[in-house]
Design an enzyme around this catalytic site. Structure first.
Site, PDB file in Angstrom:
ATOM      1  N   HIS A 182       8.589  14.598  13.231  1.00  0.00           N
ATOM      2  CA  HIS A 182       7.191  12.674  13.213  1.00  0.00           C
ATOM      3  C   HIS A 182       7.532  12.860  14.937  1.00  0.00           C
ATOM      4  O   HIS A 182       5.874  12.568  14.451  1.00  0.00           O
ATOM      5  CB  HIS A 182       8.850  12.197  13.515  1.00  0.00           C
ATOM      6  CG  HIS A 182       8.604  10.282  12.683  1.00  0.00           C
ATOM      7  ND1 HIS A 182       8.334   9.820  11.012  1.00  0.00           N
ATOM      8  CD2 HIS A 182       7.801   9.893  13.427  1.00  0.00           C
ATOM      9  CE1 HIS A 182       7.692   8.641  12.292  1.00  0.00           C
ATOM     10  NE2 HIS A 182       7.617   8.768  13.106  1.00  0.00           N
ATOM     11  N   GLU A 183       8.040  13.013  15.623  1.00  0.00           N
ATOM     12  CA  GLU A 183       7.413  12.123  16.870  1.00  0.00           C
ATOM     13  C   GLU A 183       6.602  14.087  17.029  1.00  0.00           C
ATOM     14  O   GLU A 183       5.504  13.099  18.212  1.00  0.00           O
ATOM     15  CB  GLU A 183       8.547  12.728  18.057  1.00  0.00           C
ATOM     16  CG  GLU A 183      10.132  11.753  17.775  1.00  0.00           C
ATOM     17  CD  GLU A 183       9.146  10.642  17.483  1.00  0.00           C
ATOM     18  OE1 GLU A 183       8.171   9.778  18.154  1.00  0.00           O
ATOM     19  OE2 GLU A 183       9.432   9.529  16.905  1.00  0.00           O
ATOM     20  N   CYS A 191       9.295   3.872  11.496  1.00  0.00           N
ATOM     21  CA  CYS A 191       8.530   4.133  13.006  1.00  0.00           C
ATOM     22  C   CYS A 191       8.397   3.085  13.300  1.00  0.00           C
ATOM     23  O   CYS A 191       8.656   2.242  12.822  1.00  0.00           O
ATOM     24  CB  CYS A 191       7.300   4.235  12.473  1.00  0.00           C
ATOM     25  SG  CYS A 191       6.515   5.193  13.729  1.00  0.00           S
ATOM     26  N   LEU A 192       8.927   3.270  14.877  1.00  0.00           N
ATOM     27  CA  LEU A 192       8.376   1.976  16.026  1.00  0.00           C
ATOM     28  C   LEU A 192       7.218   1.463  15.928  1.00  0.00           C
ATOM     29  O   LEU A 192       7.060   0.378  16.525  1.00  0.00           O
ATOM     30  CB  LEU A 192       9.483   2.093  16.675  1.00  0.00           C
ATOM     31  CG  LEU A 192      11.011   2.789  17.174  1.00  0.00           C
ATOM     32  CD1 LEU A 192      11.691   3.244  18.862  1.00  0.00           C
ATOM     33  CD2 LEU A 192      11.660   2.078  16.192  1.00  0.00           C
ATOM     34  N   GLN A 224       3.332   5.947  21.728  1.00  0.00           N
ATOM     35  CA  GLN A 224       3.442   5.150  21.567  1.00  0.00           C
ATOM     36  C   GLN A 224       4.126   3.696  22.261  1.00  0.00           C
ATOM     37  O   GLN A 224       4.211   2.716  21.883  1.00  0.00           O
ATOM     38  CB  GLN A 224       4.878   5.126  20.532  1.00  0.00           C
ATOM     39  CG  GLN A 224       4.844   5.926  19.231  1.00  0.00           C
ATOM     40  CD  GLN A 224       6.199   5.940  18.772  1.00  0.00           C
ATOM     41  OE1 GLN A 224       6.664   6.830  18.513  1.00  0.00           O
ATOM     42  NE2 GLN A 224       6.977   5.329  17.655  1.00  0.00           N
ATOM     43  N   HIS A 244       3.275  12.221  16.252  1.00  0.00           N
ATOM     44  CA  HIS A 244       2.566  11.291  16.787  1.00  0.00           C
ATOM     45  C   HIS A 244       1.522  11.862  18.344  1.00  0.00           C
ATOM     46  O   HIS A 244       0.564  11.241  18.305  1.00  0.00           O
ATOM     47  CB  HIS A 244       3.742  10.467  17.595  1.00  0.00           C
ATOM     48  CG  HIS A 244       4.131   9.591  17.024  1.00  0.00           C
ATOM     49  ND1 HIS A 244       3.338   8.543  16.384  1.00  0.00           N
ATOM     50  CD2 HIS A 244       5.935   9.409  16.259  1.00  0.00           C
ATOM     51  CE1 HIS A 244       3.650   7.229  16.001  1.00  0.00           C
ATOM     52  NE2 HIS A 244       5.370   8.241  15.817  1.00  0.00           N
ATOM     53  N   GLY A 275      14.078   8.487  18.059  1.00  0.00           N
ATOM     54  CA  GLY A 275      12.781   8.883  18.622  1.00  0.00           C
ATOM     55  C   GLY A 275      11.541   8.404  19.164  1.00  0.00           C
ATOM     56  O   GLY A 275      11.544   6.855  18.453  1.00  0.00           O
TER      57      GLY A 275
HETATM   58 ZN    ZN Z   1       7.199   7.282  15.052  1.00  0.00          ZN
END
Ligand code: ZN
Length: 193
Positions: A133-134, A91-92, A48, A137, A43
């Site tokens: 989670h997304e 998380c990226l 991000q 963000h 995701g």
């Molecule tokens: Zn994340």
């Protein structure tokens, strides 16, 4: 386009609802999928990649040609319809950091697709977790914010390391200044929000 890492200020800034989608934005979203696959993620939220708009993408298979590529525009999650469960998240924007997060097991999500169609989905399992989670963000929330204080203490050193590295990259001018970021966000918002 690059995936920004903690503590990039864009990760703490609530994103603006998206009013229109055009060919340029479609290209940006395509590039987001490519970046997500490169980083082996499932995701990715728009902020991000420093795009201040309320949209995120998901592909639970984390690779092109497998699974389903989903785009969620202006998503809203409604109240939990079941219990909660704990699972490990990463998380990226915090590469290499993992932690246990408790979240509602099932959620109802309303959003618009890339073609502008409104849809509603009852989600559970990994999809429910990933979308929560997304969506966090887009509200400027990162998964460590949702961890218990004791669990967060375990990753405090990692977060400090990210802060130190970010500060030093900023001194070298590798990272834009707050004014440059604000100008960039304003440009995106005047076009799409
Ligand atoms: Zn994340």
């Amino acid at each position: 386009m690059d995936i920004v890492t903690f503590p990039h200020p864009g990760l703490r800034r609530p994103s603006k609802p998206l009013k229109r989608v055009d060919a340029d934005l479609r290209r940006v979203i395509r590039e987001m999928f490519d970046k997500m696959y490169e980083a082996k993620g499932i995701g990715l939220a728009a902020n991000q990649v420093d795009l201040p708009l309320r949209l995120f993408i998901v592909n639970l298979e984390a690779k092109p040609g497998a699974g389903e590529e989903l785009v969620f525009i202006n998503p809203i999650i409604s109240l939990p319809r079941g219990g909660s469960e704990e699972a490990e998240e990463g998380c990226l924007s915090l590469p290499g950091v993992y932690g246990q997060v408790v979240r509602p097991k099932q959620v109802r999500l309303n959003a618009y697709s890339l073609s502008g169609t409104e849809f509603e989905a009852d989600l559970s399992g990994l999809m429910a977790r990933c979308c929560q989670h997304e969506l966090d963000h887009l509200d400027g929330v990162l998964f460590p914010d949702r961890m218990s204080p004791t669990a967060r203490a375990d990753i405090a050193d990692d977060l400090d390391m990210f802060e130190t590295e970010y500060a030093s990259r900023r001194t070298t001018g590798e990272i834009p200044t707050d004014d440059q970021l604000a100008e960039r966000w304003a440009q995106w918002e005047s076009r799409y929000a």
